[in-house]
Write a protein that holds these residues in place. Structure first.
Motif, PDB file in Angstrom:
ATOM      1  N   ALA A  30       0.868  18.892   1.517  1.00 17.76           N
ATOM      2  CA  ALA A  30       0.265  19.373   2.754  1.00 17.76           C
ATOM      3  C   ALA A  30       1.364  19.615   3.784  1.00 17.76           C
ATOM      4  O   ALA A  30       2.287  18.823   3.930  1.00 17.76           O
ATOM      5  N   ASP A  31       1.258  20.723   4.502  1.00 20.03           N
ATOM      6  CA  ASP A  31       2.212  20.982   5.567  1.00 20.03           C
ATOM      7  C   ASP A  31       1.639  20.455   6.876  1.00 20.03           C
ATOM      8  O   ASP A  31       0.624  19.773   6.910  1.00 20.03           O
ATOM      9  N   ARG A  32       2.273  20.756   7.994  1.00 23.76           N
ATOM     10  CA  ARG A  32       1.839  20.172   9.264  1.00 23.76           C
ATOM     11  C   ARG A  32       0.481  20.678   9.727  1.00 23.76           C
ATOM     12  O   ARG A  32      -0.123  20.096  10.604  1.00 23.76           O
ATOM     13  N   TRP A  33      -0.041  21.766   9.140  1.00 28.14           N
ATOM     14  CA  TRP A  33      -1.375  22.266   9.483  1.00 28.14           C
ATOM     15  C   TRP A  33      -2.439  21.746   8.523  1.00 28.14           C
ATOM     16  O   TRP A  33      -3.588  22.098   8.622  1.00 28.14           O
ATOM     17  N   GLY A  34      -2.039  20.938   7.540  1.00 25.34           N
ATOM     18  CA  GLY A  34      -2.994  20.392   6.591  1.00 25.34           C
ATOM     19  C   GLY A  34      -3.237  21.295   5.389  1.00 25.34           C
ATOM     20  O   GLY A  34      -4.111  21.019   4.587  1.00 25.34           O
ATOM     21  N   LEU A  35      -2.463  22.370   5.266  1.00 21.63           N
ATOM     22  CA  LEU A  35      -2.605  23.273   4.124  1.00 21.63           C
ATOM     23  C   LEU A  35      -2.018  22.609   2.891  1.00 21.63           C
ATOM     24  O   LEU A  35      -0.844  22.225   2.880  1.00 21.63           O
ATOM     25  N   GLU A  36      -2.832  22.464   1.858  1.00 18.85           N
ATOM     26  CA  GLU A  36      -2.363  21.820   0.638  1.00 18.85           C
ATOM     27  C   GLU A  36      -1.576  22.803  -0.214  1.00 18.85           C
ATOM     28  O   GLU A  36      -1.952  23.960  -0.339  1.00 18.85           O
TER      29      GLU A  36
END
Length: 174
Positions: A30-36
Motif C-alpha cells: 500500500a502506498d500513502r493513499w492506501g492503494l494496494e
C-alpha cells in the motif's frame, strides 16, 4: 565450531525476518493513499490455494465478493450471465483460425477447435493452457483478467501459457 556459530547466526536472522513479516504487507503493498500493490511482494512462499498470512474466513468472503463485483463490471452483464448460467465463457481467437478458448472459473483454459484440420495447426501439443496469476486473487476475478487478455492481448497469452495434457485447478487463486 565456526560452522555452529554460522548456523546459529542464520537461524537468528531467519527469526528476525519472520518477525519483520508482520508489517510487510502494509509497507510494500500500500502506498500513502492506501492503494494496494501486491505485485511488489514475492508470492513464491505462499501456499498454492492461499491468499497469505492473516486471511481468515471473513477476509476470503470479502475478497471473493469484491472479485465477483470486478468480474461482473469487467465482463459486462451479458457475459456475466452467460458465465453464471453455463459455468464457462467462450472467447473466439482473433489470431488462430478455428479456435475458441473456454474459460472456467479457477481452472485451466480449454482449447476448442472447430475442425480436426484446425487442431492439427495448433501451436500447442495439448488441449489445455495453464496461466496463473502473479499474486493470489479470487478465481472469478482472475477469470475476468483472462477474458480481457484473450480479447485484447491474445498474443501475450499465446506467449506465456504453458500447454498441459489435462485439466486442473489453477494455483494462486482462491
Amino acid at each position: 565450531m565456526a560452522s555452529w556459530h554460522r548456523l546459529i547466526q542464520r537461524v537468528g536472522r531467519f527469526f528476525r525476518w519472520l518477525r519483520s513479516l508482520d508489517d510487510l504487507p502494509e509497507m510494500q503493498t500500500a502506498d500513502r493513499w492506501g492503494l494496494e500493490r501486491p505485485w511488489l511482494i514475492n508470492w513464491q512462499w505462499v501456499p498454492k490455494r492461499s491468499a497469505g498470512p492473516g486471511f481468515g474466513p471473513q477476509e476470503y468472503a470479502r475478497a471473493r465478493a469484491r472479485g465477483a463485483e470486478v468480474a461482473r463490471a469487467t465482463l459486462g452483464e451479458e457475459n456475466w450471465e452467460t458465465l453464471r448460467r453455463q459455468g464457462y465463457l467462450d472467447v473466439r481467437s482473433r489470431l488462430l483460425p478455428g479456435l475458441t478458448y473456454r474459460l472456467r472459473v479457477g481452472r485451466r483454459i480449454q482449447l476448442l477447435w472447430d475442425t480436426l484440420d484446425d487442431a492439427m495447426r495448433s501451436p500447442w501439443p495439448y488441449d489445455y493452457l495453464c496461466v496463473n496469476p502473479v499474486y493470489p486473487l479470487p478465481a472469478i476475478e482472475f477469470t475476468a483478467h483472462l477474458y480481457l487478455y484473450l480479447r485484447d492481448k491474445e498474443e501475450e497469452v499465446i506467449r506465456v501459457a504453458a500447454p498441459q495434457p489435462f485439466d486442473q485447478l489453477l494455483g494462486r487463486v482462491f
